[in-house]
Enzyme design. Sequence first.
Site, PDB file in Angstrom:
ATOM      1  N   THR A  17       0.868  -1.052   0.100  1.00  0.00           N
ATOM      2  CA  THR A  17       0.060   0.088   0.188  1.00  0.00           C
ATOM      3  C   THR A  17       0.885   1.471   0.028  1.00  0.00           C
ATOM      4  OG1 THR A  17      -1.871  -1.031   1.146  1.00  0.00           O
ATOM      5  CG2 THR A  17      -1.901   1.250   1.106  1.00  0.00           C
TER       6      THR A  17
ATOM      7  N   HIS B  70       2.063   1.812  -3.280  1.00  0.00           N
ATOM      8  CA  HIS B  70       0.851   2.362  -4.156  1.00  0.00           C
ATOM      9  C   HIS B  70       1.071   3.968  -4.026  1.00  0.00           C
ATOM     10  CE1 HIS B  70      -1.489  -0.856  -6.086  1.00  0.00           C
ATOM     11  NE2 HIS B  70      -1.293  -1.340  -4.724  1.00  0.00           N
TER      12      HIS B  70
END
Length: 346
Positions: A44, A47
């Site tokens: 994450t 990202h």
Amino acid sequence: MNGKMKAVVKHHRGYGAQIQTVEIPQINEDEVLIKVKATSICGTDVHIYKWDEWSESRVNPPYVFGHEFSGEVVEKGSKVKNVDYGDSVSAETHIVCGKCSQCLTGKAHICKYTKIIGVDTQGCFAEYVALPAANLWKNPKEMLYDVAAIQEPMGNAVHTVLSGDVIGKTVAIIGCGPIGLMAVGVAKAAGAAQVIALDINNYRLNLAKQIGATSVINSKNEEPLQAVKQLTNGDGVDVVCEMSGHPIAMNQGFRMVTNGGRVSILSLPVRPVELDVTNDIVFKGITVKGITGRKMFETWQQVSALLHSGQVDVKPIITHHFSLEEFEKGFELMIEGNCGKVVLYP
């Protein structure tokens, strides 16, 4: 505690991040200030670092990101009773409301109003982090800080693998990033008869072998559906754990699962994925489970037990250690895929 601290800040709506000097966070009466001892980079976080479509629609720079860590309690609010000064802690990263129908019926991990540390709030890529005491998990004093820091992502792996029965079953782990690698170890420890790891990265497939995969498939070099068919006497696998987020790999997962099997999806595709629902879900009578976070705190207990018993050894997965200032090296390794888990030290 007053003063300044160094932190990795997502400073703009674009690629990258910066080391900055920011204020040490102040705590409320039900919160705790933690001196971060180790923090690890999650998919994450990648990202957010790369600034893809998902992060562009979700996060609001500038802010301190990061959500996986371990540390020591150095300050606590007047209402905090569950931890004390000097305790080694990690944290459940989903801050939930405690009032919605999901929270009130034992499903807080899918609270409608969840806020994620380091995504929706200030994170832990810093010297200090402030968190609600209710989110803390007390670690054994003998647990190494780097191991303690990756319990949160290991919880994702445990939740994904154990969202159904795996004893005596054939399990395919699609995507051998750090959480996929942990899922390999969890599936093996939970009694899977076969654990088949699939990826296109030989570095990570070799790590999967170390963790306990009975077979590995490089989907770039061989046709994965045919390879799985050969390994399962033509039946397909009983369980698929989808960790890659790649549309082609996800489709292959639904095609390789046997009739009546299970597909548990932890990955976060950045775009909608087209599936053959009729033939690969309905007519096969399979169970599809979306996995988010960890069951609070059932999964944490399972993680702690697996680590304490030695049934899952995560140390081979922790392949790189850097200072917080060297965060760019860690992110580049994660983007290239030539690593397991990367741990940063403030």
